[in-house]
Design an enzyme around this catalytic site. Structure first.
Site, PDB file in Angstrom:
ATOM      1  N   ARG A  18     -50.361  66.544  -0.420  1.00 13.19           N
ATOM      2  CA  ARG A  18     -51.748  67.023  -0.243  1.00 13.19           C
ATOM      3  C   ARG A  18     -52.219  67.743  -1.503  1.00 13.19           C
ATOM      4  O   ARG A  18     -51.476  67.851  -2.474  1.00 13.19           O
ATOM      5  CB  ARG A  18     -51.840  67.948   0.972  1.00 13.19           C
ATOM      6  CG  ARG A  18     -50.862  69.109   0.953  1.00 13.19           C
ATOM      7  CD  ARG A  18     -50.834  69.779   2.336  1.00 13.19           C
ATOM      8  NE  ARG A  18     -49.711  70.671   2.512  1.00 13.19           N
ATOM      9  CZ  ARG A  18     -49.704  71.962   2.183  1.00 13.19           C
ATOM     10  NH1 ARG A  18     -50.765  72.494   1.629  1.00 13.19           N
ATOM     11  NH2 ARG A  18     -48.648  72.710   2.402  1.00 13.19           N
ATOM     12  N   ASP A  65     -36.595  68.386  -1.688  1.00 14.21           N
ATOM     13  CA  ASP A  65     -36.863  69.789  -2.021  1.00 14.21           C
ATOM     14  C   ASP A  65     -36.609  69.914  -3.520  1.00 14.21           C
ATOM     15  O   ASP A  65     -35.456  69.840  -3.968  1.00 14.21           O
ATOM     16  CB  ASP A  65     -35.931  70.698  -1.225  1.00 14.21           C
ATOM     17  CG  ASP A  65     -36.091  72.168  -1.610  1.00 14.21           C
ATOM     18  OD1 ASP A  65     -36.777  72.464  -2.610  1.00 14.21           O
ATOM     19  OD2 ASP A  65     -35.504  73.020  -0.921  1.00 14.21           O
ATOM     20  N   VAL A  66     -37.654  70.108  -4.289  1.00 14.14           N
ATOM     21  CA  VAL A  66     -37.523  70.057  -5.751  1.00 14.14           C
ATOM     22  C   VAL A  66     -36.771  71.256  -6.337  1.00 14.14           C
ATOM     23  O   VAL A  66     -36.481  71.270  -7.528  1.00 14.14           O
ATOM     24  CB  VAL A  66     -38.904  69.916  -6.440  1.00 14.14           C
ATOM     25  CG1 VAL A  66     -39.500  68.548  -6.171  1.00 14.14           C
ATOM     26  CG2 VAL A  66     -39.849  71.033  -6.030  1.00 14.14           C
ATOM     27  N   TYR A 156     -45.118  84.900  -8.574  1.00  9.64           N
ATOM     28  CA  TYR A 156     -45.839  83.673  -8.938  1.00  9.64           C
ATOM     29  C   TYR A 156     -46.274  83.698 -10.400  1.00  9.64           C
ATOM     30  O   TYR A 156     -46.150  82.700 -11.118  1.00  9.64           O
ATOM     31  CB  TYR A 156     -47.047  83.546  -8.010  1.00  9.64           C
ATOM     32  CG  TYR A 156     -47.851  82.276  -8.125  1.00  9.64           C
ATOM     33  CD1 TYR A 156     -47.336  81.055  -7.665  1.00  9.64           C
ATOM     34  CD2 TYR A 156     -49.141  82.298  -8.645  1.00  9.64           C
ATOM     35  CE1 TYR A 156     -48.105  79.896  -7.740  1.00  9.64           C
ATOM     36  CE2 TYR A 156     -49.908  81.142  -8.723  1.00  9.64           C
ATOM     37  CZ  TYR A 156     -49.388  79.945  -8.269  1.00  9.64           C
ATOM     38  OH  TYR A 156     -50.148  78.800  -8.348  1.00  9.64           O
ATOM     39  N   ALA A 159     -43.307  83.062 -12.585  1.00  8.48           N
ATOM     40  CA  ALA A 159     -42.917  81.640 -12.537  1.00  8.48           C
ATOM     41  C   ALA A 159     -43.873  80.793 -13.376  1.00  8.48           C
ATOM     42  O   ALA A 159     -43.439  79.926 -14.149  1.00  8.48           O
ATOM     43  CB  ALA A 159     -42.920  81.149 -11.090  1.00  8.48           C
ATOM     44  N   LYS A 160     -45.172  81.050 -13.244  1.00  6.04           N
ATOM     45  CA  LYS A 160     -46.149  80.199 -13.939  1.00  6.04           C
ATOM     46  C   LYS A 160     -46.178  80.493 -15.450  1.00  6.04           C
ATOM     47  O   LYS A 160     -46.519  79.606 -16.249  1.00  6.04           O
ATOM     48  CB  LYS A 160     -47.535  80.366 -13.310  1.00  6.04           C
ATOM     49  CG  LYS A 160     -47.620  79.823 -11.875  1.00  6.04           C
ATOM     50  CD  LYS A 160     -47.210  78.357 -11.784  1.00  6.04           C
ATOM     51  CE  LYS A 160     -47.576  77.736 -10.434  1.00  6.04           C
ATOM     52  NZ  LYS A 160     -47.117  76.331 -10.330  1.00  6.04           N
TER      53      LYS A 160
HETATM   54  P1  NAP Z   1     -50.684  72.978  -1.722  1.00 14.79           P
HETATM   55  O1  NAP Z   1     -51.979  72.497  -1.174  1.00 14.79           O
HETATM   56  O2  NAP Z   1     -50.023  74.133  -1.044  1.00 14.79           O
HETATM   57  O3  NAP Z   1     -49.670  71.744  -1.795  1.00 14.79           O
HETATM   58  C1  NAP Z   1     -48.380  71.945  -2.314  1.00 14.79           C
HETATM   59  C2  NAP Z   1     -47.502  70.774  -1.936  1.00 14.79           C
HETATM   60  O4  NAP Z   1     -46.184  71.045  -2.460  1.00 14.79           O
HETATM   61  C3  NAP Z   1     -47.362  70.602  -0.421  1.00 14.79           C
HETATM   62  O5  NAP Z   1     -47.425  69.245  -0.061  1.00 14.79           O
HETATM   63  C4  NAP Z   1     -45.988  71.196  -0.150  1.00 14.79           C
HETATM   64  O6  NAP Z   1     -45.312  70.631   0.960  1.00 14.79           O
HETATM   65  C5  NAP Z   1     -45.246  70.816  -1.427  1.00 14.79           C
HETATM   66  N1  NAP Z   1     -44.034  71.610  -1.606  1.00 14.79           N
HETATM   67  C6  NAP Z   1     -43.863  72.936  -1.382  1.00 14.79           C
HETATM   68  N2  NAP Z   1     -42.599  73.292  -1.620  1.00 14.79           N
HETATM   69  C7  NAP Z   1     -41.949  72.171  -2.010  1.00 14.79           C
HETATM   70  C8  NAP Z   1     -40.613  71.896  -2.388  1.00 14.79           C
HETATM   71  N3  NAP Z   1     -39.671  72.860  -2.418  1.00 14.79           N
HETATM   72  N4  NAP Z   1     -40.266  70.624  -2.707  1.00 14.79           N
HETATM   73  C9  NAP Z   1     -41.193  69.635  -2.670  1.00 14.79           C
HETATM   74  N5  NAP Z   1     -42.476  69.834  -2.324  1.00 14.79           N
HETATM   75  C10 NAP Z   1     -42.852  71.095  -1.997  1.00 14.79           C
HETATM   76  O7  NAP Z   1     -50.836  73.425  -3.254  1.00 14.79           O
HETATM   77  P2  NAP Z   1     -51.976  73.065  -4.340  1.00 14.79           P
HETATM   78  O8  NAP Z   1     -53.056  74.067  -4.199  1.00 14.79           O
HETATM   79  O9  NAP Z   1     -52.293  71.621  -4.295  1.00 14.79           O
HETATM   80  O10 NAP Z   1     -51.195  73.440  -5.682  1.00 14.79           O
HETATM   81  C11 NAP Z   1     -50.475  72.468  -6.450  1.00 14.79           C
HETATM   82  C12 NAP Z   1     -49.930  73.135  -7.714  1.00 14.79           C
HETATM   83  O11 NAP Z   1     -51.005  73.719  -8.452  1.00 14.79           O
HETATM   84  C13 NAP Z   1     -48.941  74.260  -7.436  1.00 14.79           C
HETATM   85  O12 NAP Z   1     -47.946  74.273  -8.420  1.00 14.79           O
HETATM   86  C14 NAP Z   1     -49.802  75.497  -7.549  1.00 14.79           C
HETATM   87  O13 NAP Z   1     -49.048  76.629  -7.862  1.00 14.79           O
HETATM   88  C15 NAP Z   1     -50.727  75.087  -8.676  1.00 14.79           C
HETATM   89  N6  NAP Z   1     -51.985  75.843  -8.693  1.00 14.79           N
HETATM   90  C16 NAP Z   1     -52.863  75.784  -7.652  1.00 14.79           C
HETATM   91  C17 NAP Z   1     -54.046  76.528  -7.712  1.00 14.79           C
HETATM   92  C18 NAP Z   1     -55.062  76.520  -6.600  1.00 14.79           C
HETATM   93  O14 NAP Z   1     -56.058  77.273  -6.693  1.00 14.79           O
HETATM   94  N7  NAP Z   1     -54.911  75.713  -5.548  1.00 14.79           N
HETATM   95  C19 NAP Z   1     -54.316  77.326  -8.835  1.00 14.79           C
HETATM   96  C20 NAP Z   1     -53.392  77.364  -9.875  1.00 14.79           C
HETATM   97  C21 NAP Z   1     -52.236  76.613  -9.799  1.00 14.79           C
HETATM   98  P3  NAP Z   1     -45.422  71.309   2.427  1.00 14.79           P
HETATM   99  O15 NAP Z   1     -46.775  70.984   2.906  1.00 14.79           O
HETATM  100  O16 NAP Z   1     -44.336  70.623   3.217  1.00 14.79           O
HETATM  101  O17 NAP Z   1     -45.175  72.766   2.240  1.00 14.79           O
END
Ligand code: NAP
Length: 255
Positions: A18, A65-66, A156, A159-160
């Site tokens: 997603r 699980d990455v 977080y 990590a980032k």
């Molecule tokens: P998200 O909607 O929460 O989706 C994250 C996906 O990663 C989910 O499908 C989740 O699976 C999966 N996941 C979590 N833990 C995992 C693991 N150990 N192994 C494999 N898959 C795993 O997140 P997003 O908002 O799309 O964010 C994607 C990336 O962008 C992340 O790295 C996030 O930190 C970064 N980011 C996002 C934002 C933002 O505003 N959204 C801003 C800055 C950076 P489950 O559904 O099963 O948990």
């Protein structure tokens, strides 16, 4: 030498069920690549599989699980057998466990560092023999504006920021093998992740958007396709001279 068009490659996108990961997978398929979708539960990737296949490309959903070394090794083997050697890796999977320092448990720290940062090390290490053998690779890592510091996100943001460090170092190590390594650092993007943060702090999502808009200057919050477009640039064969970079995609000057 001008490369007119990118060749079709095999890509891996982590966290592809997603949000941003799903958008990246769809975009890479639209750009002509087959895509392996890594997520905790492969069944959750069915919509992303359909999106990739709608572009006429092959998709495989891999339960992985990455943060788990053995699972990563198995997952990369599975992709190699089913689709071929991976040439593009997008390290997108990420989680948050926001707490102020006083309330943050060691477990909150460890799990966020593992899923957001250790995963980048494990996945990159697992794909690099394939990329070296081809003399070609594109690794794109998801950082965040949180790398610059955010209240309640010591785990977080560490990590980032770490993602940016490993990006630069791998760019130096892998560049001679035709492999570029770059990072995209999103700002506020509307996904399940940001919706969950609003829910956790009991703030209506619209109020959170309004708050975040104070630091965004393009008149709207970010959407996953804003990020997939930046990832696609780094993943493109023609971006061969761009490596070790962090691109902030935040609707505002950052970095
Ligand atoms: P998200 O909607 O929460 O989706 C994250 C996906 O990663 C989910 O499908 C989740 O699976 C999966 N996941 C979590 N833990 C995992 C693991 N150990 N192994 C494999 N898959 C795993 O997140 P997003 O908002 O799309 O964010 C994607 C990336 O962008 C992340 O790295 C996030 O930190 C970064 N980011 C996002 C934002 C933002 O505003 N959204 C801003 C800055 C950076 P489950 O559904 O099963 O948990």
């Amino acid at each position: 030498m001008i490369i007119e068009q990118s060749a079709s490659r095999v890509a891996i996108v982590t966290g592809a069920a997603r949000g941003i990961g799903a958008a990246v997978a769809g975009r890479l398929a639209a750009d002509g690549h087959d895509v392996a979708l890594f997520d905790l539960d492969a069944a959750n990737c069915s919509d992303t599989v359909a999106m990739v296949e709608a572009h006429g490309r092959r998709a495989v959903a891999v339960a992985c699980d990455v943060a788990d070394e053995a699972a990563v090794a198995r997952g990369v083997d599975e992709v190699t057998h089913q689709l071929g050697a991976p040439a593009i890796l997008v390290n997108n999977a990420g989680i948050v466990r926001d707490r102020t320092l006083a309330r943050m448990s060691l477990e909150d720290w460890e799990v966020v560092l593992s899923v957001n940062l250790r995963s980048v090390f494990l996945m990159s290490r697992a794909v690099q023999p394939h990329m070296r053998a081809m003399g070609y690779g594109r690794i794109v890592n998801l950082s965040s504006i949180a790398a610059l510091g955010v209240f309640g996100e010591a785990n977080y943001s560490a990590a980032k920021a770490g993602v940016q460090g490993i990006t630069r170092t791998l760019a130096i190590e892998l560049g001679p093998h035709g492999i570029t390594v770059n990072a995209v650092a999103p700002g506020f993007i509307v996904t399940d992740m940001t919706r969950a943060i609003a829910e956790r702090i009991k703030m209506p999502f619209d109020d959170m958007v309004a708050t975040m808009m104070r630091d965004i200057h393009v008149g709207r919050p970010g959407v996953p396709d804003d990020i997939s477009h930046a990832v696609a640039f780094f993943a493109d064969e023609r971006s061969a001279f761009v490596t070790g970079q962090v691109l902030y995609v935040a609707g505002a000057p950052r970095g």
